[in-house]
Design an enzyme around this catalytic site. Sequence first.
Site, PDB file in Angstrom:
ATOM      1  N   TRP A 156      -2.896  -8.057   4.792  1.00  0.00           N
ATOM      2  CA  TRP A 156      -3.729 -10.019   4.858  1.00  0.00           C
ATOM      3  C   TRP A 156      -2.339 -10.618   4.078  1.00  0.00           C
ATOM      4  CZ3 TRP A 156      -3.426  -8.524  -0.002  1.00  0.00           C
ATOM      5  CH2 TRP A 156      -4.399  -7.744  -0.468  1.00  0.00           C
ATOM      6  N   ASN A 157      -1.262  -9.695   2.898  1.00  0.00           N
ATOM      7  CA  ASN A 157      -1.204 -10.300   1.924  1.00  0.00           C
ATOM      8  C   ASN A 157      -0.211 -11.657   2.767  1.00  0.00           C
ATOM      9  OD1 ASN A 157       0.537  -8.351   3.286  1.00  0.00           O
ATOM     10  ND2 ASN A 157       2.661  -7.772   1.412  1.00  0.00           N
ATOM     11  N   LYS A 180      -3.279  -7.137  16.454  1.00  0.00           N
ATOM     12  CA  LYS A 180      -4.823  -7.238  15.289  1.00  0.00           C
ATOM     13  C   LYS A 180      -4.217  -7.906  14.247  1.00  0.00           C
ATOM     14  CE  LYS A 180      -7.159  -4.828  12.830  1.00  0.00           C
ATOM     15  NZ  LYS A 180      -7.370  -5.457  12.160  1.00  0.00           N
ATOM     16  N   GLY A 233       0.690  -1.509   5.967  1.00  0.00           N
ATOM     17  CA  GLY A 233      -0.254  -1.543   5.635  1.00  0.00           C
ATOM     18  C   GLY A 233      -0.130  -1.004   4.405  1.00  0.00           C
ATOM     19  N   GLU A 255       6.123   0.154   7.807  1.00  0.00           N
ATOM     20  CA  GLU A 255       6.351  -0.197   6.127  1.00  0.00           C
ATOM     21  C   GLU A 255       4.846  -0.371   5.736  1.00  0.00           C
ATOM     22  OE1 GLU A 255       6.037  -1.913   3.367  1.00  0.00           O
ATOM     23  OE2 GLU A 255       6.352  -4.103   4.377  1.00  0.00           O
ATOM     24  N   LEU A 256       4.838   0.622   4.908  1.00  0.00           N
ATOM     25  CA  LEU A 256       3.939   1.805   4.259  1.00  0.00           C
ATOM     26  C   LEU A 256       3.866   0.905   2.438  1.00  0.00           C
ATOM     27  CD1 LEU A 256       3.525   4.983   5.987  1.00  0.00           C
ATOM     28  CD2 LEU A 256       2.381   2.231   6.185  1.00  0.00           C
ATOM     29  N   CYS A 289       4.059  -5.933  -1.376  1.00  0.00           N
ATOM     30  CA  CYS A 289       4.302  -3.770  -1.279  1.00  0.00           C
ATOM     31  C   CYS A 289       5.811  -4.031  -2.133  1.00  0.00           C
ATOM     32  CB  CYS A 289       4.751  -3.362   0.095  1.00  0.00           C
ATOM     33  SG  CYS A 289       5.758  -4.690   0.930  1.00  0.00           S
ATOM     34  N   GLU A 390      -0.186   3.007  -6.072  1.00  0.00           N
ATOM     35  CA  GLU A 390      -0.109   1.188  -5.592  1.00  0.00           C
ATOM     36  C   GLU A 390      -1.474   0.367  -5.548  1.00  0.00           C
ATOM     37  OE1 GLU A 390       0.636  -0.145  -1.784  1.00  0.00           O
ATOM     38  OE2 GLU A 390       2.577  -0.996  -2.164  1.00  0.00           O
TER      39      GLU A 390
HETATM   40  P1  ADP Z   1      -5.459  -2.934   3.177  1.00  0.00           P
HETATM   41  O1  ADP Z   1      -6.010  -1.789   2.446  1.00  0.00           O
HETATM   42  O2  ADP Z   1      -3.920  -3.593   2.616  1.00  0.00           O
HETATM   43  O3  ADP Z   1      -6.107  -3.591   4.602  1.00  0.00           O
HETATM   44  P2  ADP Z   1      -5.231  -1.411   5.554  1.00  0.00           P
HETATM   45  O4  ADP Z   1      -4.024  -0.681   5.611  1.00  0.00           O
HETATM   46  O5  ADP Z   1      -6.419  -1.123   5.479  1.00  0.00           O
HETATM   47  O6  ADP Z   1      -4.632  -2.058   4.393  1.00  0.00           O
HETATM   48  O7  ADP Z   1      -4.712  -3.122   6.308  1.00  0.00           O
HETATM   49  C1  ADP Z   1      -3.501  -3.208   7.034  1.00  0.00           C
HETATM   50  C2  ADP Z   1      -4.085  -3.120   8.501  1.00  0.00           C
HETATM   51  O8  ADP Z   1      -4.393  -1.671   9.553  1.00  0.00           O
HETATM   52  C3  ADP Z   1      -5.317  -4.372   8.843  1.00  0.00           C
HETATM   53  O9  ADP Z   1      -5.236  -5.397   9.674  1.00  0.00           O
HETATM   54  C4  ADP Z   1      -6.176  -3.074   9.050  1.00  0.00           C
HETATM   55  O10 ADP Z   1      -7.674  -3.894   9.696  1.00  0.00           O
HETATM   56  C5  ADP Z   1      -6.321  -1.900  10.264  1.00  0.00           C
HETATM   57  N1  ADP Z   1      -6.607  -0.806  10.051  1.00  0.00           N
HETATM   58  C6  ADP Z   1      -7.474  -0.634   9.226  1.00  0.00           C
HETATM   59  N2  ADP Z   1      -7.830   0.484   9.484  1.00  0.00           N
HETATM   60  C7  ADP Z   1      -7.148   0.815  10.655  1.00  0.00           C
HETATM   61  C8  ADP Z   1      -7.412   2.192  11.256  1.00  0.00           C
HETATM   62  N3  ADP Z   1      -8.229   3.264  11.655  1.00  0.00           N
HETATM   63  N4  ADP Z   1      -6.646   2.206  13.125  1.00  0.00           N
HETATM   64  C9  ADP Z   1      -5.983   1.248  13.535  1.00  0.00           C
HETATM   65  N5  ADP Z   1      -5.389  -0.285  12.550  1.00  0.00           N
HETATM   66  C10 ADP Z   1      -6.126  -0.223  11.366  1.00  0.00           C
END
Ligand code: ADP
Length: 498
Positions: A156-157, A180, A233, A255-256, A289, A390
């Site tokens: 979302w950032n 997605k 994410g 990219e984490l 990030c 983080e």
């Molecule tokens: P944040 O905590 O910053 O929202 P996330 O890693 O949870 O970071 O989210 C990044 C993306 O990963 C979003 O689009 C989120 O919906 C998606 N996401 C979250 N959980 C899952 C999952 N189990 N499988 C696939 N995508 C996911």
Amino acid sequence: MASESLQTYQMYIDGAWVEAAGGETFESFNPFTAKPWALIPRGGAEDVERAVAAAHRAATSGDWPAMTASQRGHMLRKLGDLVVDAADDLAKTEVRDNGKLLAEMNGQTRYLPQWYYYYAGLADKIEGSVIPIDKPGHFNYTKWEPLGVVACIIPWNSPLLLMAWKLAPLLAAGNTAVIKPSEFTSASALEFMKLVEQAGFPPGVVNVVTGFGPEVGGPLVEHPKVAKIAFTGSDRTGKLIYQQAAKDLKKVSMELGGKSPNIVFADAHIENAVKGAVSGIFAATGQTCIAGSRLLVQESIHNEFVDKLVSLGAQARMGNPMSLETQVGPVTNIPQYEKVLGYIDIAKGEGAEAVLGGGRAERPECGDGWFVEPTIFTGVRNDMRIAQEEVFGPVLSVIPFKDDEEAIAIGNDVLFGLAAGVWTQNIGRAITMADKLQAGTIWVNTYRAVSYLSPFGGYKHSGLGRENGQQMIKEYLQQKSVWIETSNAEAPNPFVMR
Ligand code: ADP
């Protein structure tokens, strides 16, 4: 707010605008007003199935695979032109949805077309080679082929920017996409699909399924027809996806997070370093990030530097992110808001001292928004949670160091390795630090500079693979080696290798 007044969105699957199969929607909130402003389709496994089937069809039959690479490049250039025209509207959608500053989003969306232009130019320069092979009577050449369906999972950032980092190269390489977006910021990806449609991409080449992580992201990652997952994410979700992808040996790039050290030596241009420290942590409300969330300051200038930093941080104008005057906007969503405030409590509990901020912002200009005061902690040790985990918010940990060796040791003593900043006027020191710091990006006397031209990605837990730059396109291609017998000679003994 009554739901009739909310802007309603549809998903984009197989070239058509559709509701979720289950007919459900969810609200997207404006973090400045803390009120819902849009209704987004709540997709699920059935929608993922439709989108992946469409993307697979588009990857293997019809107009898209029949196009020449130059034609693909032409379509991407057209998309870039459409983004130029739509940039200001796209920026406003992002601000409404994720609360980032209009000043920053204007810059981002006006820069966005460059990704589409750059990879458009690269589309017809994906060249194989002829190998001077050592087997007499044989001709051998290599070629690069697309992978097929790529699942793009976006945070979302910086939704449109991080989508472009994936979408532009994967399309240039001839793949198709199911995107997605984050459930917190789905609107801009859907607005963007109007441009994809106008550019004339064949149905199914680009699809967007909106919804929640486990409901949409989960089935997407598991789908057997997805060849690759491109993810940005959290490290927690990245590790989950990596495990899931391993079951089918899907390719991944991810990219984490980061916990980047921003290192200031006594010989730095101090005023610039103070600005660099601010830009590292308070820009984008710290929700990046690459945030320079650990500020390492050489002991001899520690107190003087912290004083200057506090005085600049204290002047930051908070408020409506739509105002070009605002410098620090709200946190994007409630879970993140609570997480940031939680980390402030953790830091205080660990004995760190808040010399600026240290809690939610109660200023009148912040209204009902999810604002956190720009916060600076001193007295931080690198083994504290506030220095290791983080936060993804406007919370800075200041850690003193004695000399170069200690700066390197502290800088690297963390699981992440996305970026690092170094502030010094000594060129030798700058180069040595750039060599020794374990991070995918090193900035010397600058911070937060990124470009489509230069590779970006993480060491250690900060990710796999790189985005941006020329070699990036290989992340969306696979190499094939072709052998041809040219002599027409009688075939040799078939029981031994040729
Ligand atoms: P944040 O905590 O910053 O929202 P996330 O890693 O949870 O970071 O989210 C990044 C993306 O990963 C979003 O689009 C989120 O919906 C998606 N996401 C979250 N959980 C899952 C999952 N189990 N499988 C696939 N995508 C996911």
